[in-house]
Structure formats: C-alpha cells, structure tokens
Design a protein around this motif. Structure first.
Motif, PDB file in Angstrom:
ATOM      1  N   GLY A  76     -94.785  89.555  81.700  1.00 48.22           N
ATOM      2  CA  GLY A  76     -93.659  88.664  81.948  1.00 48.22           C
ATOM      3  C   GLY A  76     -92.412  89.125  81.222  1.00 48.22           C
TER       4      GLY A  76
ATOM      5  N   GLY B 212     -91.191  90.802  75.926  1.00 43.10           N
ATOM      6  CA  GLY B 212     -91.842  90.763  77.227  1.00 43.10           C
ATOM      7  C   GLY B 212     -93.266  91.262  77.099  1.00 43.10           C
ATOM      8  N   GLY B 213     -94.008  91.280  78.206  1.00 45.01           N
ATOM      9  CA  GLY B 213     -95.421  91.610  78.171  1.00 45.01           C
ATOM     10  C   GLY B 213     -95.764  93.083  78.288  1.00 45.01           C
TER      11      GLY B 213
HETATM   12  C1  21W Z   1     -91.805  85.444  73.797  1.00 45.99           C
HETATM   13  C2  21W Z   1     -91.427  84.836  76.067  1.00 45.99           C
HETATM   14  C3  21W Z   1     -91.533  84.147  73.404  1.00 45.99           C
HETATM   15  C4  21W Z   1     -91.139  83.533  75.666  1.00 45.99           C
HETATM   16  C5  21W Z   1     -91.583  78.442  71.305  1.00 45.99           C
HETATM   17  C6  21W Z   1     -91.151  77.537  72.222  1.00 45.99           C
HETATM   18  C7  21W Z   1     -96.667  88.832  75.992  1.00 45.99           C
HETATM   19  C8  21W Z   1     -96.085  88.314  73.818  1.00 45.99           C
HETATM   20  C9  21W Z   1     -95.647  88.408  75.183  1.00 45.99           C
HETATM   21  C10 21W Z   1     -91.755  85.785  75.133  1.00 45.99           C
HETATM   22  C11 21W Z   1     -91.176  83.184  74.330  1.00 45.99           C
HETATM   23  C12 21W Z   1     -97.414  88.662  73.679  1.00 45.99           C
HETATM   24  C13 21W Z   1     -90.014  79.346  72.507  1.00 45.99           C
HETATM   25  C14 21W Z   1     -97.428  88.284  71.397  1.00 45.99           C
HETATM   26  C15 21W Z   1     -95.401  87.918  72.609  1.00 45.99           C
HETATM   27  C16 21W Z   1     -94.353  88.091  75.789  1.00 45.99           C
HETATM   28  C17 21W Z   1     -92.080  87.187  75.573  1.00 45.99           C
HETATM   29  C18 21W Z   1     -90.851  81.766  73.918  1.00 45.99           C
HETATM   30  C19 21W Z   1     -89.043  80.346  73.089  1.00 45.99           C
HETATM   31  N1  21W Z   1     -90.836  79.569  71.499  1.00 45.99           N
HETATM   32  N2  21W Z   1     -98.110  88.658  72.484  1.00 45.99           N
HETATM   33  N3  21W Z   1     -90.186  78.115  72.933  1.00 45.99           N
HETATM   34  N4  21W Z   1     -96.135  87.909  71.465  1.00 45.99           N
HETATM   35  N5  21W Z   1     -93.361  87.603  75.037  1.00 45.99           N
HETATM   36  N6  21W Z   1     -89.556  81.645  73.340  1.00 45.99           N
HETATM   37  O1  21W Z   1     -94.228  87.604  72.566  1.00 45.99           O
HETATM   38  O2  21W Z   1     -94.201  88.238  76.977  1.00 45.99           O
HETATM   39  S1  21W Z   1     -98.117  89.093  75.167  1.00 45.99           S
END
Ligand code: 21W
Length: 264
Positions: free
Chosen positions: A131, A158-159
C-alpha cells in the motif's frame, strides 16, 4: 512399476520446487531491485523463483490514471481506490499457480517473523500487496486479502520495503537457493538465539585481539564458546527470545558461566 533409483530422481531443483511471487505496487521499480543482487538475484537467474509486478495505475480507465481518493469522513491523507487495486490483484493472481494467498503489507498486520517466513516458503507462490498513502479501501481486505502482515512497530512510507523483506526472507529458505556454506551457517545457527560474535584477520586491529579460543584449533572449545556467547548476548539484549526457549542443563551452565565472566 516404479524402479529406484531413476536418473531424474538424482536431480536437485528439477523445476517442481520453484516459488512464484507477484507484487502489486505503485512503485514497481522498487520491487525490481530486490531481484538484482545477492541471494535473490541468483535464485531468479537460476529459475528457482519468479517475480512479477503489477501496477494498479495500469488498471485505471480515467485520463488522470487515478489510484487514490479522499477518505470518507474527512481527515488528512488519501486512500487507495478499490477498483484499480482489485484489478491489479486479479491480474497478479492469474500469473501464479491456483490458490496462492494474498498478503497485504500493513502496520495493522501480524508481525513478520522467521516462523511466518518458513510457512510462506512452503507455498507455491505469494501475492504481496504493497500500500501507499493511508492504505487501501477496507473493502479490499474483506474481498481480496487473506492475511495482513507488518514488519514491526515503526512507520514506513509504504509496503514496498516490507514486501521486499518478505521476499528476501522466504527465498533464502527455498531448497537449492543457498550454497552449502550458507546453508551450513543456517543449520548451525542455534534456533531462536542471537548469533555469536565473528572475527577475521588480522589477529590484532585497533589494539583489540581476537578471543584466544578462536585461534586454538580446539573445535569443541570453539563451539562451546560460540554457544555461550549466543546465549549470553540473547539474555542481555533479547530476553524475550530467551523466555520462549526451554534451556537445556548444558545451556543453563553456559549462560551462568557467561554472566560470571562478565562480572569479573
Ligand atoms: C504507515 C500507512 C502508517 C499509514 C495511527 C493512526 C506496510 C508498514 C507498512 C503507513 C500509516 C509495515 C496514523 C511496519 C509500516 C506501510 C505505510 C498510518 C497515520 N497512525 N510494517 N493513524 N510499518 N506503511 N498513519 O509502516 O505500508 S508493512
């Protein structure tokens, strides 16, 4: 009647054990890099692994090739739209053997570990969905995703890097991928513990000597020292790992010795 041995039975890696990956990503060039170097690069060249990438942007029909939109309910960030991602996933699935699960890399997933890598390595293939933005429309998870996997508790953009980490960890486990030396390293790695320290030439560098036992030629003594270091470092740095293990009497003795030597 089946006879033994048959000529083909002696072949290693006869093409029935390769694994197929398909990644859905808005940044396909990132995914390509995992296959350009090292262990995964060699596995691809030797056809032990295939890697396909599908871009949701190639599954749009509007002039702007829109893949994201504003979140219902308001707030910051954008959300990946259902249709382009669904179409990319369906194309990706079509490139793989029947029944390969779809894994969505997301902070909401179960944390990836070696046991999960082992489980994935027994599958014929894997669709990995990376994502971007705030993530994908939740209805995609209901309709298309079999499992959500996180890399750990920190924020990525992102992913993609997570998908590449999964590919790397899984490909190393496939039969025939690692050379004998690398496999032996994995075999001798005490399951569930951190590794011991490593040294190479010269014997003295920056005023520091290599631990004497490693120069002794005493293979039993060396193995004992390495086990002791692995246990001691795991105890001090990763008590969570050690708590999961049921130490043998020998291991408990080694750990006691390590802690005694540290106090001196
Ligand atoms: C990171 C998208 C944080 C959205 C709390 C509430 C894939 C990933 C990802 C991402 C947010 C993985 C919020 C460990 C990661 C990934 C993108 C949310 C706002 N926080 N493994 N609202 N960490 N991350 N942001 O980030 O796609 S696996």
């Amino acid at each position: 009647m089946l006879t033994w041995p048959r000529a083909e039975s002696t072949l290693i890696g006869n093409g029935t054990e390769e694994m197929h990956f398909a990644v859905v990503s808005l940044f396909p060039e990132m995914i390509g890099t995992v296959g350009q170097f090292g262990v995964v690069g060699r596995a691809l060249q030797r056809n032990l692994v295939t890697l396909a990438v599908e871009n949701p942007r190639d599954h749009t029909s509007d002039a702007h090739r829109t893949v994201d939109d504003r979140p219902y309910g308001g707030g910051p960030g954008m959300v990946m739209k259902f249709e382009p991602v669904a179409a990319a996933l369906e194309t990706a699935k079509g490139q793989l053997p029947e029944g390969c699960p779809v894994v969505y890399l997301s902070p909401q997933g179960r944390v990836f570990d070696q046991a999960m890598a082992n489980r994935f390595s027994n599958l014929p293939g894997l669709v990995l969905l990376a994502g971007r933005y705030e993530g994908i429309d939740e209805r995609l998870i209901d309709s298309h995703v079999d499992e959500e996997v996180s890399l750990g508790d920190y924020v990525l953009s992102g992913g993609e890097i997570a998908a590449m980490a999964v590919i790397d960890a899984v490909v190393r486990l496939l039969p025939g991928v690692l050379g004998d030396d690398e496999s032996a390293t994995q075999d001798s790695f005490v399951e569930g513990l951190l590794d011991c320290p490593h040294y190479t030439r010269p014997e003295v560098v920056a005023g520091k000597r290599v631990p004497e036992v490693l120069l002794s030629g005493d293979h039993a003594g060396i193995a004992r020292w390495r086990n002791k270091q692995a246990l001691g470092r795991s105890f001090q740095r990763r008590p969570d790992l050690l708590r999961k293990l049921d130490l043998t009497d020998e291991q408990q003795t080694l750990l006691d010795e390590y802690l005694k030597e540290q106090r001196q």
